[in-house]
Each structure stands twice: as structure tokens, then as C-alpha cells.
Design a protein around this motif. Structure first.
Motif, mmCIF file in Angstrom:
data_model
loop_
_atom_site.group_PDB
_atom_site.id
_atom_site.type_symbol
_atom_site.label_atom_id
_atom_site.label_comp_id
_atom_site.label_asym_id
_atom_site.label_seq_id
_atom_site.Cartn_x
_atom_site.Cartn_y
_atom_site.Cartn_z
ATOM 1 N N GLN A 143 -8.190 14.053 3.384
ATOM 2 C CA GLN A 143 -8.886 14.873 2.880
ATOM 3 C C GLN A 143 -8.132 15.624 1.644
ATOM 4 N N ARG A 144 -6.805 15.347 1.638
ATOM 5 C CA ARG A 144 -5.954 15.628 0.352
ATOM 6 C C ARG A 144 -6.476 14.830 -1.017
ATOM 7 N N HIS A 145 -7.089 13.604 -0.365
ATOM 8 C CA HIS A 145 -7.217 12.765 -1.669
ATOM 9 C C HIS A 145 -8.792 12.674 -1.924
ATOM 10 N N GLN A 146 -9.554 13.537 -1.749
ATOM 11 C CA GLN A 146 -10.906 13.433 -1.972
ATOM 12 C C GLN A 146 -11.290 14.040 -3.647
ATOM 13 N N GLN A 147 -10.367 14.787 -4.106
ATOM 14 C CA GLN A 147 -10.688 15.247 -5.129
ATOM 15 C C GLN A 147 -10.083 14.216 -6.417
ATOM 16 N N GLN A 148 -10.412 14.374 -7.682
ATOM 17 C CA GLN A 148 -10.007 13.612 -8.716
ATOM 18 C C GLN A 148 -8.711 14.522 -9.397
ATOM 19 N N PRO A 149 -7.640 13.685 -9.735
ATOM 20 C CA PRO A 149 -7.273 12.470 -9.444
ATOM 21 C C PRO A 149 -6.966 12.039 -7.956
ATOM 22 N N GLN A 150 -7.467 11.029 -7.478
ATOM 23 C CA GLN A 150 -7.490 10.781 -5.936
ATOM 24 C C GLN A 150 -5.847 10.403 -5.406
ATOM 25 N N GLY A 151 -5.172 9.951 -6.359
ATOM 26 C CA GLY A 151 -3.852 9.638 -6.181
ATOM 27 C C GLY A 151 -3.516 8.701 -5.207
ATOM 28 N N VAL A 152 -2.343 8.655 -4.552
ATOM 29 C CA VAL A 152 -1.812 7.649 -3.611
ATOM 30 C C VAL A 152 -1.381 7.864 -2.407
ATOM 31 N N VAL A 153 -1.659 7.072 -1.487
ATOM 32 C CA VAL A 153 -0.857 7.514 0.165
ATOM 33 C C VAL A 153 0.137 6.317 0.170
ATOM 34 N N VAL A 154 1.331 6.966 0.584
ATOM 35 C CA VAL A 154 2.452 5.912 0.400
ATOM 36 C C VAL A 154 2.977 5.524 1.975
ATOM 37 N N ALA A 155 2.990 4.421 2.402
ATOM 38 C CA ALA A 155 3.436 3.815 3.705
ATOM 39 C C ALA A 155 4.681 3.495 3.472
ATOM 40 N N ALA A 156 5.627 4.393 4.127
ATOM 41 C CA ALA A 156 7.212 3.879 4.099
ATOM 42 C C ALA A 156 7.565 3.416 5.550
ATOM 43 N N GLY A 157 8.024 2.434 5.650
ATOM 44 C CA GLY A 157 8.270 1.770 7.047
ATOM 45 C C GLY A 157 8.109 0.330 7.175
ATOM 46 N N GLY A 158 8.207 -0.336 8.204
ATOM 47 C CA GLY A 158 7.856 -1.672 8.406
ATOM 48 C C GLY A 158 6.380 -2.157 8.352
ATOM 49 N N ASP A 159 6.046 -3.126 8.621
ATOM 50 C CA ASP A 159 4.904 -3.852 8.350
ATOM 51 C C ASP A 159 3.991 -3.083 9.440
ATOM 52 N N GLY A 160 4.523 -2.634 10.475
ATOM 53 C CA GLY A 160 3.537 -1.867 11.586
ATOM 54 C C GLY A 160 2.978 -0.664 10.978
ATOM 55 N N THR A 161 4.053 0.067 10.287
ATOM 56 C CA THR A 161 3.667 1.258 9.689
ATOM 57 C C THR A 161 2.428 1.257 8.694
ATOM 58 N N LEU A 162 2.898 0.010 7.761
ATOM 59 C CA LEU A 162 1.802 -0.368 6.615
ATOM 60 C C LEU A 162 0.431 -0.494 7.179
ATOM 61 N N ASN A 163 0.522 -1.223 8.523
ATOM 62 C CA ASN A 163 -0.899 -1.775 9.141
ATOM 63 C C ASN A 163 -1.711 -0.390 9.459
#
Length: 311
Positions: free
Chosen positions: A61-81
Motif C-alpha cells: 500500500q505504501r508503494h501505490q503512489q508515484q514514485p513507487q519506489g523499492v521494496v528491499v529484502a534483507a536476509g537470506g534466499d528464504g527471505t528473498l523468496n
């Protein structure tokens, strides 16, 4: 009037995050870097699975407006998944801060393992679209497997609980499973419409060309091109499995004659079992057969360095 701030949401796993790795000072440095680059930052800690969906809905919901920005996954590959599953086929970009043991996703995309450098990629990098493999309702960025490998994961996590997250635990857990927990699966595997009866201790699917290259598997190039890349072990006797583990450690898996690798557009696995235990990007799940595996092409937008490998 000043330029609008760009939303950035950082999602981290408490087990593999900055606090667990004693990198609080690095975290503060990264926050300063992003703030100076014009990002509006909010941090979200992954908690219980039941609340993760609600948290991700709030993040999106934070990223529905312009600019939409980026969601950063910080962790191992399970977190990225877990994060990637919510960003697929979305215009919202995913950034990566590699905090795992092997960090195959970050490495294949050329993202630095140094966290400050990885944070700089999110500021100055460009966006690429990557292939995401799918298995029923799940996705996998690296691999999915059934048979012995889920047992490896279970034993590895037990060892990690005893001695910490050490790379050697991946190999000792494999040895433990081969000595104590050998089992054979009776399956029917449909490869692009051709069905084969299979008795096997292990079926492995890889979506990460780097991981497959490190195993010296020729199907690495097929995974890079967006094919389902798979491996079946044909025998389950102890001698064969110890040879398999030894060749795995040496990175010469395909030299084992009992190993069959293949690539396809779609694979379906049939079983008489009500549920099958799988390891998907290092996380254990129970899935009702049949298992349908395919690749969703260019399904996820990821921020990468200017020069990066294909995925």
C-alpha cells in the motif's frame, strides 16, 4: 516545492538480519545513505507467518503512489523468496541486501555481498526482470526438491541451532541423513507430456544458473533461458548416495552415472502419497500432489548493478 521522497521499505528476517549479525553500525550507515539519496524509509521485521501477509499488504500500500519506489529484502534466499512472491508481475522493484549463508540470488545478479555496496546499488543501479520458477502455489528463486534434500535442510537447521549458521553444517547434515534417513520415492514424472515411472531418493529443480554451474550441471544454461531444470537420482543404495555426496562436495555432480538431468517447459510429478515434503529455497513445506512446475518468465523486477548476469 521540494521533490517528493521515494518510498523504500526494508524487510528483514530477525534470524538473519542486522541485529543477528551484529551489524547495527552498518545498518545506520545504510539508512543515512538512503536518506541522503531521497528515500523515505520504513523498516519491517518478518515475524510469524500468520502476520506476514498482512504486513506485506501494508508494505504494498505504501508503494501505490508515484514514485513507487523499492521494496528491499534483507536476509537470506528464504527471505528473498517470501518478499518476491508478493512483488511478481508488479511495477514495484525489489532491492536486495544479502544477509544469508550462500546468497545465490544476489551473486547471480552481480549484487555485492558487502552490504554498504549493495545498498549503493539500490541508489544507483538499474532495473532488470528475472525469471521465477513456480511449483503449485509456491515460487522458487534458487531450487525446489523432494526426497533427501528436505531431510538435509531439517538436519542442517538442527545443527545451526546447536552450533550457529556454519557452512560446514550443510555437509555434516547431508552425511547424517545418508547414514540414518535414506528413503525412496515412487513417482511418475511428466516431462513436457512424456510420462516416466521413477523410483528415486531425490528430485531437484534449480532456477539459479550460478548454483547449477557450481554443481557443474549442463542444465545451468537451460535455467538461464527460462526452462525448468531438473535432476533425478536413479538409485538409492548407500554406496550410490555416498558417491553422490562426495561428488556434490567436489562440484562434479554430473559425473555421477546415476544422475539424470533434464530441461523442459513444464514438469508434473504424480504420487499416490497424500502430501509430499519439499524444500523450497531452504524452507520446508508440505504440498499436495500432483506437483506442477514451470517458469514464469521476466516476472520480477530487481534493482541490479549496471553490469550483471542474466537470471
Amino acid at each position: 516545492m521540494g521533490q517528493a521522497l521515494i518510498p523504500l521499505s526494508i524487510i528483514y528476517n530477525q534470524k538473519s538480519g542486522f541485529h543477528a549479525n551484529h551489524q547495527e553500525s552498518v545498518y545506520e550507515k545504510i539508512m543515512t545513505l538512503w536518506s541522503e539519496a531521497g528515500f523515505s524509509i520504513q523498516s519491517f521485521e518478518m515475524g510469524e507467518h500468520a502476520h506476514f501477509q498482512q504486513m506485506m499488504q501494508h508494505v504494498l500500500q505504501r508503494h501505490q503512489q508515484q514514485p513507487q519506489g523499492v521494496v528491499v529484502a534483507a536476509g537470506g534466499d528464504g527471505t528473498l523468496n517470501a518478499v518476491a512472491a508478493y512483488l511478481m508481475h508488479s511495477p514495484i522493484k525489489m532491492g536486495i541486501l544479502p544477509l544469508g549463508t550462500f546468497n545465490y540470488v544476489a551473486r547471480v545478479l552481480g549484487i555485492p555481498l558487502d552490504l554498504t555496496e549493495a545498498a549503493q546499488v539500490i541508489v544507483a543501479g538499474h532495473t532488470t526482470s528475472v525469471h521465477v520458477a513456480r511449483l503449485n502455489q509456491y515460487i522458487y528463486l534458487n531450487n525446489a526438491s523432494l526426497g533427501l534434500y528436505p531431510l538435509f535442510i531439517e538436519k542442517r537447521e538442527r545443527y545451526n541451532g546447536y552450533w550457529g549458521r556454519l557452512t560446514i553444517n550443510a555437509y555434516t547434515s547431508g552425511l547424517d541423513v545418508l547414514i540414518r534417513d535414506r528413503k525412496e520415492l515412487k513417482l511418475e514424472v511428466d516431462v513436457d507430456g512424456q510420462r516416466y515411472p521413477v523410483k528415486t531418493p531425490l528430485v531437484f529443480f534449480g532456477n539459479n544458473q550460478l548454483q547449477l554451474q557450481e554443481l557443474n550441471l549442463k542444465i545451468a544454461k537451460d535455467a538461464a533461458q527460462g526452462k525448468v531444470a531438473g535432476v533425478v537420482v536413479a538409485k538409492s543404495d548407500k554406496k550410490t548416495l555416498f558417491k553422490l555426496l562426495w561428488q556434490l562436495i567436489r562440484g562434479q555432480l554430473e559425473r555421477t552415472p546415476e544422475i539424470y538431468s533434464f530441461a523442459a517447459d513444464q514438469v508434473v510429478i504424480h504420487s499416490k502419497a497424500k502430501k509430499l515434503s519439499l524444500a523450497i529455497d531452504g524452507e520446508l513445506v508440505q504440498v499436495n500432489p500432483p506437483l506442477k512446475i514451470w517458469v514464469d518468465h521476466a516476472a520480477l523486477k530487481v534493482v541490479v548493478p549496471d553490469v550483471t548476469a542474466s537470471f
